[in-house]
Design an enzyme around this catalytic site. Structure first.
Site, short mmCIF file in Angstrom:
data_model
loop_
_atom_site.label_atom_id
_atom_site.label_comp_id
_atom_site.label_asym_id
_atom_site.label_seq_id
_atom_site.Cartn_x
_atom_site.Cartn_y
_atom_site.Cartn_z
N ARG A 82 -18.59 13.91 13.29
CA ARG A 82 -19.28 13.38 12.10
C ARG A 82 -20.44 12.45 12.43
O ARG A 82 -21.47 12.50 11.77
CB ARG A 82 -18.25 12.65 11.24
CG ARG A 82 -17.30 13.64 10.62
CD ARG A 82 -16.20 12.98 9.85
NE ARG A 82 -15.35 14.02 9.27
CZ ARG A 82 -14.22 13.79 8.63
NH1 ARG A 82 -13.78 12.55 8.48
NH2 ARG A 82 -13.53 14.78 8.12
N GLY B 194 0.83 -1.20 0.00
CA GLY B 194 0.00 0.00 0.00
C GLY B 194 0.87 1.25 0.00
O GLY B 194 1.78 1.39 0.82
N HIS C 71 -19.79 9.86 6.57
CA HIS C 71 -19.50 11.30 6.57
C HIS C 71 -20.79 12.06 6.32
O HIS C 71 -21.57 11.69 5.46
CB HIS C 71 -18.47 11.61 5.49
CG HIS C 71 -17.84 12.97 5.61
ND1 HIS C 71 -18.53 14.13 5.35
CD2 HIS C 71 -16.59 13.35 5.99
CE1 HIS C 71 -17.71 15.17 5.57
NE2 HIS C 71 -16.54 14.71 5.95
#
Lengths: 276, 637
Positions: free
Chosen positions: B311, B13, B240
């Protein structure tokens, strides 16, 4: 107060064609012939080229009713910040994620043609190999040569105007639109030819970005040597296509002019034995 | 044993966590093999917009501190995070900003040339550093450039367009390599390494449409989990509050829009009783709605934090407003209004997101309020990891070899794929921080693990690598030859729809049970898929079908964790258990793959809360507990 009407977000199915035809230039791999296949894709609200390619991947049947392989393409963020999904849409190089079907239809398009970028070797279908581009960033030493990752305090202070200038240069996502549109940038299948050929606007602009940084400027002489070599800034033919196709509106022609001047000064200084 | 010449580290990654680790380890003199499905510069970190948090001098002189940053993060995460790592991260944050600054990140500047700051969710102090509204892009570019520098020096070898398939574990149980596949040639190959760092991000695609990039399937983490690594807090998925829906994905509209003064509202009318209700005309142009008919519900319900509540709270409030029928045009949308801030200000501070909205919606947020709705965004859970706390719990021991090591020794998890730091809800602008912190701080631990190792990967028998290559080649062959009637794309889409409906903003036991049945059906159908593309060259069809299998395994972890956690905490909200239950569930959920039942075995383990005692998490809500009990029920399909 005069105001433009706000778009009603409800689907307007009645006004929208049920399907749109995609013609896609396909190729099974390096050395294999190109061929065209066409697909009729249902148009969803908010559809873009990516959502249509996703539909084709799940339903790989051509307009002749022939079952084919799913089309291969490159994509990532789908927000035009990663640069992966660059291809030619109706002949124009761009990110396919921001190619909204509704906008294409509004521009009078009745079919969508998709082709791979023209200046990079095709891996398969719409997926190309842009390794040369990344390699050129290495040749350009496009980095700030910091002392290391241990804590040494803050970097240099910077005027907001300078930050604004560097920021826009730093939004280059290595997509390659500017290279695809450049008449001087040549497709090179053979990696051995890479360093003999014009590097193109994006890399020149990165040289400018790192030369402008106070610490980055330490490598300015080496970067300008690179820019003065074969395939460097003097190979630019001033067609100015790069700046027209850049999705980030980076002032590429200004960068080319700035680096052109810097190379001239660099050469004069070298001639007189003065350090940059 | 000192580090020998042929010792190497593998990083899987190339987002912020992976690149920070790569640079740190290469700098220490150990070569790195860096694997990524995409060219690392195109990793999902580019999508991060708002900024990166750190205590700074201006905030400090107003009473802020690293300890306050730590406390906000723990409170924001509803006390589920282990405290020593969060303490260390908050105290490290200022030097991370300084380092990025030295790397040339074009942080926005004040007129005097200092780094500018903005407000962000869950804090009352300006402590978020930013580069326009493309901070993630600018940060990853800086790390990408430093990685390229080490690549030019021969210390980093990149394997881009390679997919991680499986870890290789020696007979002593230590991870000493990986098997990966070149997604162009389709070659499957083993690679030896003295440590393997997973920095593979989140699993948004399990939910179909999310704000994540197309590569964020979570498959790499799911493979480690199926290979025996423990997975923690899977049920904690951040939705979100502000995204824009699209046909292919949901596009994030950064929290910085609210941090810079954006206001969330819906058109409504206030009754004589002070309660807001529907306006008779739902189709009004927002610019024609008079001020007294704009219901700024976040500001009204949370006078202290207003639009910058964390959030999970903003998401539930927006969701509930829409379920009450107060959404814009009667649908699932609310306004995020920036029009009062002025075009020049918006372009200077928020250009990146303004352009996304212009390009994808076709309207200018400087003229017209944006229409937004919540979307799946971040994976708080991830591979289970350990660490060495300092004796007084104030931070972690620097260089400890087990820093963010998985339950398989020698295998590490950095960044979003690590379950640490964010507890039950991540605060905005803490993700970039945690990714880089993992890479830099814990990267040192990896170096020490390699240097202290008693056995070297180079000396391991070839057979352990060949065995895993055979296993993965057989899987590839099975998929390539599968000719069943089930379409893997349809299974992936149905999985996403079911997971979004059952296991996001609002959950309940019965709805999660229903989702488990749907999952069983999808897994049964997955056994009968057909792959259209028989090609042995750049076969995306096959790679996708393989990832769908891993997403099904991950969905099982998420759903079972959600079922077993009979409480509400942070992003995990159960209508049948609406209160937080510290006595039973102030615990980490641990999932272990059970090969026999091919599903997760769930257990719970204690959380280290020795620094800050759990307290009620209200963010100063004025309606008492009402907000904890939304009228809405989970969506049924």
């Amino acid at each position: 107060m005069t105001t433009a009407p706000v778009t009603n977000p409800q689907p307007r199915g009645a006004q929208r064609p049920r399907t749109i035809r995609f013609r896609i230039e396909r190729c099974d791999g390096p050395g294999k012939p190109a061929r065209w296949e066409a697909f009729d894709v249902p148009v969803e609200p908010g559809a873009n080229v990516i959502s249509c390619l996703q539909w084709i991947a799940a339903n790989p049947v051509t307009i002749e009713g022939k079952r084919t392989t799913p089309v291969v393409w490159d994509s990532g963020c789908l927000e035009e910040v990663c640069g992966a999904c660059t291809m030619r849409v109706n002949g124009r190089v761009r990110q396919s994620c921001t190619a909204l079907i509704e906008n294409l239809l509004a521009a009078g398009v009745t079919e969508v043609t998709l082709q791979p970028m023209s200046k990079f070797p095709v891996v398969r279908d719409l997926f190309v190999d842009r390794q040369r581009f990344f390699n050129d960033l290495k040749r350009a030493k496009a980095w700030v040569p910091i002392d290391g990752t241990y804590n040494l305090g803050a970097g240099p202070r910077e005027k907001p105007a300078d930050q604004a200038e560097r920021y826009v240069l730093s939004t280059c996502m290595t997509c390659g639109c500017c290279l695809d549109a450049c008449p001087q940038y040549k497709k090179e299948e053979d990696a051995k030819e890479w360093d003999q050929s014009f590097v193109g606007a994006a890399v020149i602009s990165q040289v400018r970005l790192f030369n402008e940084h106070p610490t980055g400027a330490a490598l300015k002489p080496e970067r300008l040597d690179f820019m003065a070599s074969i395939g460097g800034v003097s190979d630019c033919g001033n067609a100015q296509n790069c700046v027209k196709v850049c999705p980030k509106e980076i002032p590429l022609t200004e960068s080319i002019a700035a680096i052109g001047r810097a190379v001239s000064i660099h050469r004069i200084k070298q001639f007189f034995g003065v350090r940059d | 044993m000192a580090a020998s010449k042929n010792q190497r580290v593998i990083v899987v990654g190339g987002g912020l966590a992976g690149l920070a680790a790569t640079v740190r380890i290469a700098e220490s003199g150990i070569p790195v093999d860096l694997f990524s499905i995409v060219p690392v510069k195109r990793s999902h970190s580019v999508c991060a917009q708002g900024g990166i948090n750190a205590c700074n001098e201006v905030a400090r002189q107003q009473g802020y501190s690293e300890h306050e940053h730590f406390d906000e993060s723990i409170y924001g995460g509803d006390f589920l995070a282990h405290q020593p790592p969060v303490y260390e991260m908050a105290h490290w944050a200022p030097q991370i900003i300084d380092l990025l600054d030295r790397m040339g990140v074009p942080f926005n500047r004040t007129q005097e040339g200092y780094r500018d700051l903005r407000l962000f969710g869950g804090s009352l102090y300006k402590r978020t550093h930013f580069a326009g509204a493309t901070t993630g892009q600018q940060l990853i570019y800086a790390l990408d450039e430093q990685t390229r520098r080490w690549e030019a020096e021969g210390m980093v070898a990149k394997y881009e367009h390679w997919e991680f398939l499986w870890p290789v574990v020696s007979d002593d149980g230590v991870c000493r390599g990986i098997v990966a596949q070149d997604l162009r040639t389709m070659q499957v190959r083993a690679f030896r390494a003295d440590a393997v760092i997973m920095a593979t991000g989140g699993n948004g695609l399990v939910f179909g449409k999310s704000t994540n990039s197309v590569v964020c399937t979570g498959a790499a983490a799911a493979r480690c989990y199926q290979a025996g690594a423990r997975y923690a807090n899977g049920e904690f998925i951040q939705v979100h509050p502000t995204a824009i829906p699209g046909a292919d994905k949901l596009r994030l509209m950064s929290e910085s829009a609210r941090g810079e003064g954006g206001r969330v509202w819906v058109p409504a009318v206030k009754g004589a009783d002070g309660k807001w209700g529907k306006h008779p005309d739902p189709s009004r142009d927002p610019r024609q709605v008079p001020e007294n008919e704009r219901y700024y519900f976040l500001e009204e319900r949370y006078p202290k934090y207003g639009n910058i509540v964390p959030r999970d709270i903003a998401t539930r409030e927006i969701f509930n407003i829409c379920m009450e029928g107060l959404g814009v045009f009667g649908g699932n949308m609310v306004y995020l209004d920036l029009t009062h801030l002025g075009r020049e200000y918006l372009e200077r501070k928020l250009l990146g997101i303004i352009e996304i909205y212009r390009k994808f919606v076709g309207e200018d947020p400087a003229d017209v309020p944006m229409r937004i709705f919540p979307g799946v965004h971040y994976t708080m859970g991830g591979l289970w990891t350990t660490y060495t706390p300092k004796p007084d719990l104030k931070g972690m021991v620097p260089g400890a070899p087990n820093s963010m090591m998985c339950s398989i020794p020698g295998l590490y998890a950095f960044g979003e794929v690590n379950y640490q730091y964010h507890g039950a809800n991540r605060l905005g602008a803490n993700a970039l921080l945690s990714c880089i912190f993992d890479g830099l701080f814990c990267g040192r631990g990896v170096v020490n693990h390699v240097k202290n190792a008693s056995r070297a990967a180079a000396d391991e028998p070839q057979s352990i690598y060949d065995g895993v290559v055979k296993q993965e080649e057989a899987r590839v062959k099975r998929l390539a030859e599968s000719k069943g009637a089930e379409n893997p794309y349809h299974i992936g889409r149905e999985l996403g729809e079911e997971m979004t409906a059952a296991s996001t903003v609002v959950k309940s036991g019965p709805r999660l049970e229903q989702a488990m049945s749907k999952l069983a059906e999808l897994r049964e159908r997955y056994a009968r898929i057909g792959v259209d593309d028989p090609s042995g060259w750049t076969n995306q069809n096959l790679a996708h079908a393989r990832a769908v299998g891993d997403m099904l395994a991950m969905a099982d972890v998420i759903l079972r964790g959600g079922l077993e956690r009979r409480e509400s905490r942070g992003s995990h909200y159960r209508t049948d258990f609406p209160e937080r239950d510290d006595a039973r569930f102030l615990k980490t959920t641990v999932a272990e793959w059970d090969g026999a039942s091919k599903s997760a075995k769930i257990s719970f383990e204690p959380v280290e809360t020795g620094l800050v005692q759990p307290r009620a998490r209200t963010y100063g809500k004025v309606e008492g507990e009402a907000g904890k009990k939304p009228a809405a029920q989970p969506v049924s399909v």
